[in-house]
Write an enzyme that holds these catalytic residues in place. Structure first.
Site, PDB file in Angstrom:
ATOM      1  N   CYS A 196       0.820  -1.227   0.000  1.00  0.00           N
ATOM      2  CA  CYS A 196       0.000   0.000   0.000  1.00  0.00           C
ATOM      3  C   CYS A 196       0.849   1.271   0.000  1.00  0.00           C
ATOM      4  O   CYS A 196       0.353   2.340  -0.345  1.00  0.00           O
ATOM      5  CB  CYS A 196      -0.950   0.011   1.193  1.00  0.00           C
ATOM      6  SG  CYS A 196      -2.133  -1.337   1.170  1.00  0.00           S
ATOM      7  N   HIS A 205      -3.111   7.465   1.958  1.00  0.00           N
ATOM      8  CA  HIS A 205      -3.532   6.149   1.481  1.00  0.00           C
ATOM      9  C   HIS A 205      -4.923   5.895   2.057  1.00  0.00           C
ATOM     10  O   HIS A 205      -5.166   6.129   3.248  1.00  0.00           O
ATOM     11  CB  HIS A 205      -2.539   5.095   1.960  1.00  0.00           C
ATOM     12  CG  HIS A 205      -3.037   3.700   1.808  1.00  0.00           C
ATOM     13  ND1 HIS A 205      -3.592   3.250   0.624  1.00  0.00           N
ATOM     14  CD2 HIS A 205      -3.095   2.668   2.682  1.00  0.00           C
ATOM     15  CE1 HIS A 205      -3.951   1.992   0.783  1.00  0.00           C
ATOM     16  NE2 HIS A 205      -3.672   1.615   2.013  1.00  0.00           N
ATOM     17  N   ASN A 208      -9.984   0.299  -0.338  1.00  0.00           N
ATOM     18  CA  ASN A 208      -8.515   0.321  -0.295  1.00  0.00           C
ATOM     19  C   ASN A 208      -7.969  -0.258  -1.604  1.00  0.00           C
ATOM     20  O   ASN A 208      -8.074  -1.454  -1.851  1.00  0.00           O
ATOM     21  CB  ASN A 208      -8.042  -0.495   0.913  1.00  0.00           C
ATOM     22  CG  ASN A 208      -6.535  -0.493   1.084  1.00  0.00           C
ATOM     23  OD1 ASN A 208      -5.797  -0.107   0.172  1.00  0.00           O
ATOM     24  ND2 ASN A 208      -6.083  -0.922   2.247  1.00  0.00           N
TER      25      ASN A 208
HETATM   26  N1  ACO Z   1     -18.699  -7.761   8.948  1.00  0.00           N
HETATM   27  C1  ACO Z   1     -19.194  -8.016  10.165  1.00  0.00           C
HETATM   28  N2  ACO Z   1     -18.414  -8.370  11.205  1.00  0.00           N
HETATM   29  C2  ACO Z   1     -17.084  -8.467  10.987  1.00  0.00           C
HETATM   30  C3  ACO Z   1     -16.536  -8.242   9.724  1.00  0.00           C
HETATM   31  C4  ACO Z   1     -17.386  -7.867   8.687  1.00  0.00           C
HETATM   32  N3  ACO Z   1     -16.970  -7.592   7.442  1.00  0.00           N
HETATM   33  N4  ACO Z   1     -15.198  -8.402   9.822  1.00  0.00           N
HETATM   34  C5  ACO Z   1     -14.917  -8.724  11.091  1.00  0.00           C
HETATM   35  N5  ACO Z   1     -16.084  -8.781  11.801  1.00  0.00           N
HETATM   36  C6  ACO Z   1     -16.267  -9.099  13.204  1.00  0.00           C
HETATM   37  C7  ACO Z   1     -15.123  -9.867  13.796  1.00  0.00           C
HETATM   38  O1  ACO Z   1     -15.259 -11.244  13.521  1.00  0.00           O
HETATM   39  C8  ACO Z   1     -15.256  -9.551  15.247  1.00  0.00           C
HETATM   40  O2  ACO Z   1     -16.286 -10.371  15.783  1.00  0.00           O
HETATM   41  P1  ACO Z   1     -16.168 -10.972  17.283  1.00  0.00           P
HETATM   42  O3  ACO Z   1     -16.120  -9.749  18.173  1.00  0.00           O
HETATM   43  O4  ACO Z   1     -17.400 -11.786  17.400  1.00  0.00           O
HETATM   44  O5  ACO Z   1     -14.879 -11.726  17.290  1.00  0.00           O
HETATM   45  C9  ACO Z   1     -15.778  -8.123  15.262  1.00  0.00           C
HETATM   46  O6  ACO Z   1     -16.295  -7.887  13.946  1.00  0.00           O
HETATM   47  C10 ACO Z   1     -14.690  -7.096  15.559  1.00  0.00           C
HETATM   48  O7  ACO Z   1     -13.544  -7.425  14.772  1.00  0.00           O
HETATM   49  P2  ACO Z   1     -12.262  -6.544  14.775  1.00  0.00           P
HETATM   50  O8  ACO Z   1     -11.297  -7.090  13.771  1.00  0.00           O
HETATM   51  O9  ACO Z   1     -11.763  -6.365  16.167  1.00  0.00           O
HETATM   52  O10 ACO Z   1     -12.876  -5.150  14.268  1.00  0.00           O
HETATM   53  P3  ACO Z   1     -12.203  -3.758  14.099  1.00  0.00           P
HETATM   54  O11 ACO Z   1     -13.000  -2.729  14.760  1.00  0.00           O
HETATM   55  O12 ACO Z   1     -10.717  -3.800  14.397  1.00  0.00           O
HETATM   56  O13 ACO Z   1     -12.370  -3.513  12.526  1.00  0.00           O
HETATM   57  C11 ACO Z   1     -11.024  -3.633  10.553  1.00  0.00           C
HETATM   58  C12 ACO Z   1     -11.779  -4.402  11.599  1.00  0.00           C
HETATM   59  C13 ACO Z   1     -12.032  -2.799   9.773  1.00  0.00           C
HETATM   60  C14 ACO Z   1     -10.335  -4.602   9.618  1.00  0.00           C
HETATM   61  C15 ACO Z   1      -9.997  -2.713  11.228  1.00  0.00           C
HETATM   62  O14 ACO Z   1      -9.253  -3.407  12.174  1.00  0.00           O
HETATM   63  C16 ACO Z   1      -9.092  -2.068  10.242  1.00  0.00           C
HETATM   64  O15 ACO Z   1      -9.490  -1.330   9.374  1.00  0.00           O
HETATM   65  N6  ACO Z   1      -7.789  -2.299  10.378  1.00  0.00           N
HETATM   66  C17 ACO Z   1      -6.817  -1.724   9.490  1.00  0.00           C
HETATM   67  C18 ACO Z   1      -6.595  -2.691   8.412  1.00  0.00           C
HETATM   68  C19 ACO Z   1      -6.302  -2.070   7.100  1.00  0.00           C
HETATM   69  O16 ACO Z   1      -6.691  -0.988   6.771  1.00  0.00           O
HETATM   70  N7  ACO Z   1      -5.574  -2.821   6.297  1.00  0.00           N
HETATM   71  C20 ACO Z   1      -5.301  -2.449   4.987  1.00  0.00           C
HETATM   72  C21 ACO Z   1      -3.900  -2.711   4.635  1.00  0.00           C
HETATM   73  S1  ACO Z   1      -2.811  -1.815   5.629  1.00  0.00           S
HETATM   74  C22 ACO Z   1      -3.153  -0.310   5.331  1.00  0.00           C
HETATM   75  O17 ACO Z   1      -3.554  -0.043   4.270  1.00  0.00           O
HETATM   76  C23 ACO Z   1      -2.944   0.723   6.350  1.00  0.00           C
END
Ligand code: ACO
Length: 325
Positions: free
Chosen positions: A115, A252, A282
């Site tokens: 990214c 980004h 993304n």
């Molecule tokens: N729909 C519904 N529920 C979901 C989904 C979904 N698509 N995905 C995960 N969940 C659930 C999980 O299973 C979890 O359930 P549980 O509590 O029963 O275990 C719950 O939602 C919370 O999951 P988390 O992963 O803790 O949620 P979080 O608030 O951290 O959000 C996310 C997840 C959106 C991926 C976030 O962590 C994020 O954006 N992280 C950054 C990742 C990123 O941007 N990566 C891209 C590459 S790196 C970069 O570009 C910077």
């Protein structure tokens, strides 16, 4: 003191026609529009057709950028493509673009920083220009991230999209001050120890397959705000520019909460942050030039504005680039 600067002559972008909404995704995995919008800000993303490759997307964005720059293809002497989803293992996607443009001569190559790829590519292009190895460089970020997704993994498949963006950089003489047009400072970083937080579980010399993207989202999120904020401060600090002087931040586009968290941490006015995450998702290395093109096209970014582009991605890699439009 007279200095060679890499001045942006023009930009362009391309998004595949097919749109995948959060409602479409809710029919494929256990998710909802509410969850995706609340956690990420993403509403829709574009997906390449089956027969559409990364170089096809790159070529569209490049053609637009060249037209916008008002130059001819053979004025370009270097193409740098940032991608993590190349058409083939070899040759580079950049050489496919070179052929597609009918560009005779020069050099074309890919760089890989996931990214952060576009920031790394700008850093390389700027170094090539300032060292006199190139005069006019086409810098492209292009991705078909949809090809790397596990469409059964709701934690990742809702986040990404396909697209491409490009800029043309050209050597111009500046007076060496921050009032010059062009790239003023770029800082790039990486930390290979953080591999396991974000990677693809395949590759040429491991599985022999392309693999699927794997991510520990919450951990990535924490590092993202810290690293991006540090990169912004490093680039602006090294250039002697206060964050309050910057007209537009072009991040980004990973997650609206990362954009908001970084702005909050650094005391940046959120209205100065270009966000396209709702419409693009993304798009990895394509996201910064796509956001840049959007803000140039709608008239927000104007000649003379100070722009700060930043990104973080797998590796981990991260960086920031300060330039005057
Ligand atoms: N729909 C519904 N529920 C979901 C989904 C979904 N698509 N995905 C995960 N969940 C659930 C999980 O299973 C979890 O359930 P549980 O509590 O029963 O275990 C719950 O939602 C919370 O999951 P988390 O992963 O803790 O949620 P979080 O608030 O951290 O959000 C996310 C997840 C959106 C991926 C976030 O962590 C994020 O954006 N992280 C950054 C990742 C990123 O941007 N990566 C891209 C590459 S790196 C970069 O570009 C910077």
């Amino acid at each position: 003191m007279k200095t060679t600067r890499s001045v942006v002559l023009g930009c362009g972008s391309y998004l595949p026609a097919k749109i995948l909404t959060n409602y479409d995704l809710a029919k494929m995995v256990d998710t909802s529009d509410d969850w995706i919008v609340e956690r990420t800000g993403i509403k829709v993303r574009h997906l390449a057709r089956e027969d559409e490759t990364t170089s096809d997307l790159a070529l569209e964005a490049a053609t637009q950028a060249i037209r916008n720059a008002g130059i001819g293809v053979n004025d370009i002497d270097m193409i740098v493509v940032a991608t993590t989803t190349p058409d083939e293992t070899f040759p580079s996607t950049a050489t496919r673009v070179q052929a597609g443009l009918n560009m005779l001569g020069g050099a074309a190559f890919d760089i890989q920083a996931v990214c952060s790829g576009f920031i790394f590519a700008v850093s390389v292009a700027d170094a090539m220009i300032r060292s006199g190895q190139a005069k006019t460089v086409l810098v492209i970020g292009a991705e078909t991230m949809s090809r790397l997704l596990d469409w059964n993994d709701r934690g990742t498949c809702v986040l990404f999209g396909d697209g491409a963006g490009a800029i043309v950089l050209q050597a111009h003489e500046g007076d060496g001050s921050n009032h010059d047009r062009g790239v003023l400072m770029t800082k790039i970083f990486s930390d290979g120890r953080l591999h396991d937080l974000l990677y693809v579980d395949g590759g040429v010399s491991t599985t022999g397959t392309a693999g699927h993207l794997r991510m520990q989202g919450r951990e990535v999120f924490k590092h993202a705000v810290t690293n991006i904020a540090a990169a912004i401060e490093a680039a602006a600090g090294a250039a002697g520019v206060a964050l309050s002087e910057i007209d537009w931040f072009v991040p980004h586009q990973a997650n609206q909460r990362i954009l908001a968290g970084t702005a909050r941490k650094l005391g940046i006015n959120p209205e100065r942050v270009i966000s396209t995450v709702a419409e693009h998702g993304n798009t990895s290395a394509a996201s910064v030039p796509l956001a840049l093109s959007t803000a140039v096209e709608d008239g927000r970014i104007k000649r003379g504005h100070l722009i700060l582009m930043e990104a973080m991605g797998g590796g981990f890699t991260w960086g920031a680039s300060l330039l005057r439009w």
